[in-house]
Design a protein around this motif. Structure first.
Motif, PDB file in Angstrom:
ATOM      1  N   VAL A  45       1.128  -0.937   0.080  1.00 34.76           N
ATOM      2  CA  VAL A  45      -0.300   0.368  -0.354  1.00 34.76           C
ATOM      3  C   VAL A  45       0.794   1.246   0.168  1.00 34.76           C
ATOM      4  N   GLN A  46       0.309   1.604  -0.936  1.00 38.25           N
ATOM      5  CA  GLN A  46       1.042   3.118  -1.279  1.00 38.25           C
ATOM      6  C   GLN A  46       0.085   5.011  -0.759  1.00 38.25           C
ATOM      7  N   LEU A  47       1.133   5.879  -0.329  1.00 38.97           N
ATOM      8  CA  LEU A  47      -0.043   6.855  -0.541  1.00 38.97           C
ATOM      9  C   LEU A  47       0.767   7.867  -1.515  1.00 38.97           C
ATOM     10  N   ASP A  48       0.050   8.295  -3.141  1.00 39.00           N
ATOM     11  CA  ASP A  48       0.498   9.426  -3.289  1.00 39.00           C
ATOM     12  C   ASP A  48      -0.186  11.131  -3.156  1.00 39.00           C
ATOM     13  N   ALA A  49       0.573  12.143  -4.033  1.00 39.66           N
ATOM     14  CA  ALA A  49      -0.911  13.233  -3.873  1.00 39.66           C
ATOM     15  C   ALA A  49      -2.168  12.632  -3.892  1.00 39.66           C
ATOM     16  N   THR A  50      -1.806  11.719  -4.487  1.00 39.69           N
ATOM     17  CA  THR A  50      -4.265  11.928  -5.057  1.00 39.69           C
ATOM     18  C   THR A  50      -4.693  10.009  -4.757  1.00 39.69           C
ATOM     19  N   ALA A  51      -4.032   9.945  -4.668  1.00 39.84           N
ATOM     20  CA  ALA A  51      -4.719   8.675  -4.483  1.00 39.84           C
ATOM     21  C   ALA A  51      -3.543   7.212  -3.169  1.00 39.84           C
ATOM     22  N   LEU A  52      -4.814   6.294  -2.733  1.00 44.25           N
ATOM     23  CA  LEU A  52      -4.251   4.758  -2.254  1.00 44.25           C
ATOM     24  C   LEU A  52      -3.619   4.254  -3.024  1.00 44.25           C
ATOM     25  N   ILE A  53      -2.131   3.659  -2.883  1.00 48.26           N
ATOM     26  CA  ILE A  53      -2.293   2.857  -4.589  1.00 48.26           C
ATOM     27  C   ILE A  53      -2.169   1.634  -3.615  1.00 48.26           C
ATOM     28  N   ILE A  54      -2.541   0.114  -4.575  1.00 44.40           N
ATOM     29  CA  ILE A  54      -2.719  -0.757  -3.309  1.00 44.40           C
ATOM     30  C   ILE A  54      -2.614  -1.866  -4.855  1.00 44.40           C
ATOM     31  N   THR A  55      -1.712  -3.016  -4.771  1.00 43.61           N
ATOM     32  CA  THR A  55      -0.841  -3.359  -5.254  1.00 43.61           C
ATOM     33  C   THR A  55      -0.822  -5.386  -4.582  1.00 43.61           C
ATOM     34  N   ILE A  56      -1.738  -6.167  -5.147  1.00 39.11           N
ATOM     35  CA  ILE A  56      -1.260  -7.462  -4.280  1.00 39.11           C
ATOM     36  C   ILE A  56      -0.957  -8.204  -5.590  1.00 39.11           C
TER      37      ILE A  56
END
Length: 85
Positions: free
Chosen positions: A12-23
């Motif tokens: 799980v990563q947080l950038d300026a506009t979104a929570l990015i989830i990679t499984i």
């Protein structure tokens, strides 16, 4: 079927506009030339999750091969649409 141990990783990563989830997993992977429609038509979990994320967040869920084996699923959930944001 895969008889070796399968590893599942959730990032799980947080950038300026979104929570990015990679499984990712290291299982048997996807059959060659499998379409998204074919994947979503099998079982309940993947199709249900895909439709709910698409409807709630108006974002795409990408599904593809993980190298050297397995599957990777990615989604970016817009921060402004997350509960408690």
């Amino acid at each position: 079927p895969c008889t070796d141990a399968v590893h599942i990783t959730i990032k799980v990563q947080l950038d300026a506009t979104a929570l990015i989830i990679t499984i990712t997993d290291t299982g048997a992977g996807l059959p060659e030339h499998t379409t998204l429609e074919q994947l979503l038509g099998k079982g309940v979990g993947l199709g249900n999750t895909y439709r709910r994320v698409k409807k709630q967040f108006n974002t795409n869920v990408t599904i593809g091969p993980n190298q050297p084996a397995g599957v990777v699923v990615r989604m970016a959930l817009p921060i402004q649409q997350l509960p408690y944001a």
